[in-house]
Design a protein around this motif. Sequence first.
Motif, PDB file in Angstrom:
ATOM      1  N   ARG A 216      70.295  10.510   0.641  1.00 49.22           N
ATOM      2  CA  ARG A 216      69.781  10.133   1.958  1.00 49.22           C
ATOM      3  C   ARG A 216      69.186  11.401   2.556  1.00 49.22           C
ATOM      4  NH1 ARG A 216      71.431   9.796   7.265  1.00 49.22           N
ATOM      5  NH2 ARG A 216      70.303   8.216   8.416  1.00 49.22           N
ATOM      6  N   GLY A 217      68.014  11.753   2.073  1.00 48.85           N
ATOM      7  CA  GLY A 217      67.409  13.027   2.427  1.00 48.85           C
ATOM      8  C   GLY A 217      66.270  12.900   3.408  1.00 48.85           C
ATOM      9  N   ALA A 218      65.762  14.077   3.795  1.00 49.52           N
ATOM     10  CA  ALA A 218      64.637  14.143   4.723  1.00 49.52           C
ATOM     11  C   ALA A 218      63.826  15.401   4.442  1.00 49.52           C
ATOM     12  CB  ALA A 218      65.125  14.143   6.164  1.00 49.52           C
ATOM     13  N   ILE A 219      62.567  15.343   4.884  1.00 52.59           N
ATOM     14  CA  ILE A 219      61.652  16.466   4.744  1.00 52.59           C
ATOM     15  C   ILE A 219      60.982  16.695   6.089  1.00 52.59           C
ATOM     16  CG2 ILE A 219      59.593  17.335   3.566  1.00 52.59           C
ATOM     17  CD1 ILE A 219      60.298  15.403   1.264  1.00 52.59           C
ATOM     18  N   ALA A 220      61.012  17.934   6.564  1.00 56.12           N
ATOM     19  CA  ALA A 220      60.337  18.308   7.805  1.00 56.12           C
ATOM     20  C   ALA A 220      59.024  18.996   7.450  1.00 56.12           C
ATOM     21  CB  ALA A 220      61.215  19.238   8.638  1.00 56.12           C
ATOM     22  N   ILE A 221      57.938  18.561   8.097  1.00 52.84           N
ATOM     23  CA  ILE A 221      56.603  19.062   7.785  1.00 52.84           C
ATOM     24  C   ILE A 221      55.916  19.554   9.052  1.00 52.84           C
ATOM     25  CG2 ILE A 221      54.334  18.449   6.866  1.00 52.84           C
ATOM     26  CD1 ILE A 221      55.852  16.236   5.245  1.00 52.84           C
ATOM     27  N   GLN A 222      55.335  20.741   8.972  1.00 50.97           N
ATOM     28  CA  GLN A 222      54.549  21.316  10.067  1.00 50.97           C
ATOM     29  C   GLN A 222      53.172  21.645   9.513  1.00 50.97           C
ATOM     30  OE1 GLN A 222      55.273  21.623  13.333  1.00 50.97           O
ATOM     31  NE2 GLN A 222      53.210  22.392  13.629  1.00 50.97           N
ATOM     32  N   SER A 223      52.149  21.068  10.101  1.00 55.21           N
ATOM     33  CA  SER A 223      50.774  21.204   9.602  1.00 55.21           C
ATOM     34  C   SER A 223      50.743  20.713   8.159  1.00 55.21           C
ATOM     35  CB  SER A 223      50.269  22.631   9.735  1.00 55.21           C
ATOM     36  OG  SER A 223      50.229  23.005  11.095  1.00 55.21           O
ATOM     37  N   ASP A 224      50.394  21.586   7.228  1.00 56.51           N
ATOM     38  CA  ASP A 224      50.355  21.176   5.824  1.00 56.51           C
ATOM     39  C   ASP A 224      51.461  21.838   5.009  1.00 56.51           C
ATOM     40  OD1 ASP A 224      49.384  23.744   5.878  1.00 56.51           O
ATOM     41  OD2 ASP A 224      47.682  23.366   4.575  1.00 56.51           O
ATOM     42  N   ARG A 225      52.548  22.231   5.669  1.00 57.61           N
ATOM     43  CA  ARG A 225      53.636  22.947   5.004  1.00 57.61           C
ATOM     44  C   ARG A 225      54.964  22.217   5.143  1.00 57.61           C
ATOM     45  NH1 ARG A 225      51.529  27.341   2.475  1.00 57.61           N
ATOM     46  NH2 ARG A 225      49.954  28.348   3.724  1.00 57.61           N
ATOM     47  N   ILE A 226      55.701  22.163   4.058  1.00 58.42           N
ATOM     48  CA  ILE A 226      57.078  21.691   4.098  1.00 58.42           C
ATOM     49  C   ILE A 226      57.912  22.838   4.644  1.00 58.42           C
ATOM     50  CG2 ILE A 226      59.061  20.971   2.720  1.00 58.42           C
ATOM     51  CD1 ILE A 226      57.013  19.744   0.739  1.00 58.42           C
ATOM     52  N   VAL A 227      58.620  22.598   5.749  1.00 60.62           N
ATOM     53  CA  VAL A 227      59.419  23.672   6.336  1.00 60.62           C
ATOM     54  C   VAL A 227      60.904  23.522   6.047  1.00 60.62           C
ATOM     55  CG1 VAL A 227      57.743  24.240   8.125  1.00 60.62           C
ATOM     56  CG2 VAL A 227      59.488  22.538   8.610  1.00 60.62           C
ATOM     57  N   ALA A 228      61.328  22.303   5.676  1.00 64.64           N
ATOM     58  CA  ALA A 228      62.742  22.114   5.335  1.00 64.64           C
ATOM     59  C   ALA A 228      62.918  20.835   4.542  1.00 64.64           C
ATOM     60  CB  ALA A 228      63.595  22.052   6.593  1.00 64.64           C
ATOM     61  N   VAL A 229      63.889  20.881   3.627  1.00 64.28           N
ATOM     62  CA  VAL A 229      64.288  19.723   2.839  1.00 64.28           C
ATOM     63  C   VAL A 229      65.806  19.717   2.842  1.00 64.28           C
ATOM     64  CG1 VAL A 229      64.288  18.683   0.539  1.00 64.28           C
ATOM     65  CG2 VAL A 229      62.257  19.881   1.345  1.00 64.28           C
ATOM     66  N   GLY A 230      66.402  18.541   3.028  1.00 63.74           N
ATOM     67  CA  GLY A 230      67.857  18.483   3.015  1.00 63.74           C
ATOM     68  C   GLY A 230      68.370  17.104   3.338  1.00 63.74           C
ATOM     69  N   ALA A 231      69.657  17.037   3.632  1.00 62.85           N
ATOM     70  CA  ALA A 231      70.285  15.777   4.026  1.00 62.85           C
ATOM     71  C   ALA A 231      69.667  15.318   5.345  1.00 62.85           C
ATOM     72  CB  ALA A 231      71.786  15.968   4.175  1.00 62.85           C
ATOM     73  N   ALA A 232      69.471  14.009   5.490  1.00 60.61           N
ATOM     74  CA  ALA A 232      68.798  13.465   6.669  1.00 60.61           C
ATOM     75  C   ALA A 232      69.492  13.866   7.966  1.00 60.61           C
ATOM     76  CB  ALA A 232      68.695  11.949   6.563  1.00 60.61           C
ATOM     77  N   ASP A 233      70.824  13.843   7.992  1.00 61.22           N
ATOM     78  CA  ASP A 233      71.526  14.193   9.229  1.00 61.22           C
ATOM     79  C   ASP A 233      71.364  15.671   9.572  1.00 61.22           C
ATOM     80  OD1 ASP A 233      73.125  14.880   7.049  1.00 61.22           O
ATOM     81  OD2 ASP A 233      75.002  14.339   8.033  1.00 61.22           O
ATOM     82  N   GLU A 234      71.284  16.539   8.583  1.00 62.33           N
ATOM     83  CA  GLU A 234      71.079  17.969   8.833  1.00 62.33           C
ATOM     84  C   GLU A 234      69.664  18.247   9.355  1.00 62.33           C
ATOM     85  OE1 GLU A 234      72.018  20.094   5.254  1.00 62.33           O
ATOM     86  OE2 GLU A 234      74.103  19.405   5.274  1.00 62.33           O
ATOM     87  N   ILE A 235      68.672  17.591   8.784  1.00 61.24           N
ATOM     88  CA  ILE A 235      67.292  17.773   9.251  1.00 61.24           C
ATOM     89  C   ILE A 235      67.158  17.234  10.671  1.00 61.24           C
ATOM     90  CG2 ILE A 235      64.881  17.107   8.855  1.00 61.24           C
ATOM     91  CD1 ILE A 235      65.936  19.159   6.809  1.00 61.24           C
ATOM     92  N   ALA A 236      67.771  16.078  10.954  1.00 59.58           N
ATOM     93  CA  ALA A 236      67.710  15.494  12.300  1.00 59.58           C
ATOM     94  C   ALA A 236      68.350  16.397  13.344  1.00 59.58           C
ATOM     95  CB  ALA A 236      68.377  14.121  12.305  1.00 59.58           C
ATOM     96  N   ALA A 237      69.393  17.121  12.959  1.00 64.35           N
ATOM     97  CA  ALA A 237      70.080  18.019  13.895  1.00 64.35           C
ATOM     98  C   ALA A 237      69.282  19.292  14.171  1.00 64.35           C
ATOM     99  CB  ALA A 237      71.455  18.388  13.342  1.00 64.35           C
ATOM    100  N   LYS A 238      68.401  19.689  13.251  1.00 64.33           N
ATOM    101  CA  LYS A 238      67.661  20.947  13.380  1.00 64.33           C
ATOM    102  C   LYS A 238      66.240  20.783  13.898  1.00 64.33           C
ATOM    103  CE  LYS A 238      70.093  23.208   9.572  1.00 64.33           C
ATOM    104  NZ  LYS A 238      69.962  23.746   8.231  1.00 64.33           N
ATOM    105  N   PHE A 239      65.647  19.580  13.716  1.00 62.22           N
ATOM    106  CA  PHE A 239      64.233  19.398  14.019  1.00 62.22           C
ATOM    107  C   PHE A 239      63.988  18.150  14.850  1.00 62.22           C
ATOM    108  CE2 PHE A 239      64.439  21.691  10.003  1.00 62.22           C
ATOM    109  CZ  PHE A 239      63.558  22.733  10.210  1.00 62.22           C
TER     110      PHE A 239
END
Length: 64
Positions: A25-48
């Motif tokens: 149950r993962g997630a990817i955070a993207i800014q412009s054309d760059r992947i800035v983070a990959v991880g568990a969905a709950d961890e990405i939601a807490a940071k971004f």
Amino acid sequence: MKSVDLILTNAIVATMNARSDLFPRGAIAIQSDRIVAVGAADEIAAKFEARERVDCAGQAIIPG
């Protein structure tokens, strides 16, 4: 909390890093054309927060 353009969430995320990390149950955070983070969905939601969030339930994503 950092702002990003897009978060792809709730997907099976298989990385191509040296450890071949897999997030069922993962997630990817993207800014412009760059992947800035990959991880568990709950961890990405807490940071971004994102202008757009896409629920990718039932989908697999291989970032790279």
